[in-house]
Design a protein around this motif. Structure first.
Motif, short mmCIF file in Angstrom:
data_model
loop_
_atom_site.label_atom_id
_atom_site.label_comp_id
_atom_site.label_asym_id
_atom_site.label_seq_id
_atom_site.Cartn_x
_atom_site.Cartn_y
_atom_site.Cartn_z
N HIS A 7 0.86 -1.18 0.00
CA HIS A 7 0.00 0.00 0.00
C HIS A 7 0.90 1.24 0.00
O HIS A 7 1.59 1.49 1.00
N PRO A 8 0.89 2.03 -1.09
CA PRO A 8 1.73 3.23 -1.11
C PRO A 8 1.16 4.34 -0.23
O PRO A 8 -0.06 4.39 0.00
N LYS A 9 2.06 5.18 0.26
CA LYS A 9 1.59 6.31 1.07
C LYS A 9 0.74 7.23 0.21
O LYS A 9 0.85 7.24 -1.02
N ASP A 10 -0.14 7.96 0.88
CA ASP A 10 -1.01 8.90 0.18
C ASP A 10 -1.31 10.07 1.12
O ASP A 10 -0.66 10.21 2.17
N ASP A 64 4.39 4.21 3.39
CA ASP A 64 4.08 2.98 2.66
C ASP A 64 3.97 1.85 3.68
O ASP A 64 4.64 1.88 4.72
N THR A 108 3.20 -2.74 3.84
CA THR A 108 2.91 -4.00 3.18
C THR A 108 2.25 -4.94 4.17
O THR A 108 2.78 -5.16 5.26
#
Length: 168
Positions: A150-153, A159, A161
Motif C-alpha cells: 500500500h503506497p503512502k497517500d 508505505d 505492506t
C-alpha cells in the motif's frame, strides 16, 4: 470456514509495535484493513493493550483480555476477562469464530505456539516508541503466502505492506 487463531499486528522497520500503550503512527488504511479482517470475530489482548485503548471494546467484536490480575474486571458484555492461556483455549474450542491475537508483546509471545496464521503489516518507516515485537519469535516455522503493498497517500504518511503467513 474453519476457525483459526491468527496473530495480527503492525510494526515499523525497527520492529516497533507501540508507544505509551498505543500505536505510534496514524495509518487509516491499515486500521481499515484491521477492522475489515477482524469484524465479527474475537480479539485477544493483554490488559495493558486494552487499557491503552481506553478500556473500549471495538464494535462488532468480542474482546478477550488476558491478565494476571485476578481482581481485574470490565463491565461490558462484549469483554471477557481471563487469567490463564488454558482458559482462553478452552473458551475458543467451544465457539466457532476466529481468535485474533492483537497484542501486546507478552500476549503474542505466550500465544506463539497456538497461532495458525499471521497477518503482519510492515510499515516502511521508523517511529519513536517503547514496545517492540518479541525478538525471540521463531519465524523459521512460517511461510509467507501473500503480500499486499500500500503506497503512502494524503491520509497515510508511510508505505506499508500487509503480509500473510501460515505454518510450514
Amino acid at each position: 470456514m474453519t476457525k483459526k487463531i491468527v496473530g495480527i499486528w503492525a510494526q515499523d522497520e525497527q520492529g516497533l509495535i507501540g508507544k505509551n500503550q498505543v500505536l505510534p503512527w496514524s495509518l487509516p488504511a491499515e486500521l481499515q484493513h484491521f477492522k475489515e479482517t477482524t469484524i465479527g470475530h474475537n480479539l485477544l489482548m493483554g490488559r495493558i493493550t486494552f487499557d491503552g485503548m481506553g478500556k473500549r471494546a471495538l464494535p462488532k467484536r468480542l474482546s478477550l483480555i488476558l491478565t494476571r490480575d485476578s481482581s481485574y474486571q470490565v463491565e461490558n458484555d462484549r469483554v471477557l476477562v481471563f487469567h490463564s492461556v488454558q482458559d482462553i483455549l478452552d473458551w475458543y474450542e467451544k465457539q466457532d469464530k476466529n481468535l485474533y491475537v492483537i497484542g501486546g508483546k507478552q500476549i503474542v509471545s505466550v500465544f506463539e505456539p497456538y497461532l495458525d496464521e499471521i497477518i503482519k503489516t510492515d510499515i516502511h518507516a521508523s517511529y519513536d516508541g517503547d514496545t517492540y515485537f518479541p525478538e525471540s519469535f521463531d519465524w523459521s516455522v512460517w511461510l509467507q503466502v501473500a503480500s499486499d503493498f500500500h503506497p503512502k497517500d494524503v491520509e497515510n504518511p508511510a508505505d506499508f505492506t500487509i503480509r500473510t503467513f501460515v505454518r510450514k
